[in-house]
Design an enzyme around this catalytic site. Structure first.
Site, short mmCIF file in Angstrom:
data_model
loop_
_atom_site.label_atom_id
_atom_site.label_comp_id
_atom_site.label_asym_id
_atom_site.label_seq_id
_atom_site.Cartn_x
_atom_site.Cartn_y
_atom_site.Cartn_z
N LYS A 95 5.87 57.36 17.12
CA LYS A 95 7.18 56.68 17.05
C LYS A 95 8.31 57.59 17.50
O LYS A 95 9.31 57.77 16.81
CB LYS A 95 7.43 56.14 15.64
CG LYS A 95 6.39 55.10 15.22
CD LYS A 95 6.68 54.44 13.91
CE LYS A 95 5.63 53.43 13.51
NZ LYS A 95 4.29 54.01 13.20
P1 OMP Z 1 -2.63 50.57 7.01
O1 OMP Z 1 -1.58 49.79 6.30
O2 OMP Z 1 -3.31 51.59 6.16
O3 OMP Z 1 -3.60 49.68 7.74
O4 OMP Z 1 -1.87 51.46 8.13
C1 OMP Z 1 -1.00 50.91 9.07
C2 OMP Z 1 -0.75 51.90 10.20
O5 OMP Z 1 0.05 51.27 11.20
C3 OMP Z 1 0.01 53.16 9.79
O6 OMP Z 1 -0.42 54.21 10.65
C4 OMP Z 1 1.45 52.81 10.09
O7 OMP Z 1 2.22 53.97 10.37
C5 OMP Z 1 1.31 51.93 11.34
N1 OMP Z 1 2.34 50.88 11.55
C6 OMP Z 1 2.67 50.00 10.55
O8 OMP Z 1 2.07 49.98 9.47
N2 OMP Z 1 3.66 49.06 10.76
C7 OMP Z 1 4.32 48.97 11.94
O9 OMP Z 1 5.16 48.09 12.09
C8 OMP Z 1 4.00 49.85 12.97
C9 OMP Z 1 2.96 50.75 12.80
C10 OMP Z 1 2.49 51.45 14.01
O10 OMP Z 1 3.31 51.69 14.90
O11 OMP Z 1 1.31 51.65 14.18
#
Ligand code: OMP
Length: 263
Positions: A95
């Protein structure tokens, strides 16, 4: 092969839209890995070997590594994916976003140092800050558009000239910034109405869709709202829901199959 070519190939050849997020927390990984020289890398290897058949890509989040001084584990992880399972691209979730000269250094970080195939970028400083990323024609730049967290509404849903800010981002991405056809948009699974709305205005640009699993996004609604007419167009991420499952391979297979039910 470019990121876009690799991901499109993988969607079809392996029949999967699933991305496994490699977000290992030293306090949560099994104790057998903790004493090793590269604990996060060894844990990731175990996850990758168990899940590679079911994924279209992997997405390590950089904070899980540099937050605890484990950058070497991240380098080793990306190298392991490329050398052991060629054809599976890697998204570095960092990001980033800053003025052009600093963005050039972020480009080096993602693509020269870590050798990722794609990177997540925050577009809120505007088009000039994205250009150094977009100039990397074979890499994909993944722009935050409508994120999965509850506070996304605070700014991203604000109406500007009658339209929510996230739609301005989507339209600028599709109509102005995508000259090299290498942009992907982050649109969370937790907001299927927005997924549908954004899909309608941007054609077949791919989505990175986190929010399945630990954040409670509904697979059926997300897939139906976000896929392109050919049943592709999405990279659907789950991190904690897979990596901390008692059987990560089974968890990945079952999520891939559930996604495929609705494509
Ligand atoms: P879990 O919730 O464990 O599946 O993780 C979600 C992953 O996606 C993490 O690495 C967050 O940093 C990322 N993420 C989000 O959760 N929400 C977003 O809107 C964007 C991201 C991302 O850019 O990957």
């Amino acid at each position: 092969m470019s990121f876009m070519e690799q991901i499109k190939k993988r969607w079809i050849s392996n029949n999967t839209l699933l991305c496994v997020g490699l977000d290992p927390d030293l306090d949560k990984i099994p104790s057998r890995f903790r004493e090793m020289e590269f604990p996060l890398y060894e844990f990731n290897k175990y996850i990758i070997d168990a899940t590679y058949q079911y994924v279209c890509c992997y997405k390590p989040q950089i904070a899980y590594y540099n937050g605890v001084g484990k950058e070497r584990d991240l380098e080793l992880t990306i190298d392991y994916i490329h050398s052991t399972y060629p054809g599976i691209p890697v998204i570095l979730d960092a990001k980033r976003g800053d003025i052009g000269s600093t963005a050039e250094m972020y480009v080096k970080e993602a693509f020269s140092r870590y050798k990722a195939d794609s990177v997540t970028v925050n577009p809120y400083m505007g088009g000039d800050t994205l250009q150094p990323f977009l100039d990397q024609k074979d890499k994909a730049t993944i722009l935050l558009c409508r994120t999965s967290n509850p506070g996304a509404v605070d700014l991203q849903n604000l109406l500007i000239e009658g339209k929510p800010l996230y739609l301005h981002v989507a339209q600028k991405a599709a109509n102005e910034w995508n000259k090299n056809n290498n942009i992907i948009l982050v649109v969370g699974a937790t907001y299927p109405d927005e997924l549908k709305e954004i899909r309608e205005v941007i054609g077949d640009m791919p989505f990175l869709t986190p929010g399945i699993g630990a954040q409670g996004g509904d697979v059926e609604k997300a897939v139906k709202a976000g896929t392109t007419p050919d049943g592709n167009g999405m990279i659907i991420n789950s991190s904690r829901g897979i990596i901390y499952a008692s059987n990560p391979g089974e968890a990945a297979k079952s999520l891939r199959d559930e996604i495929n039910l609705y494509r």
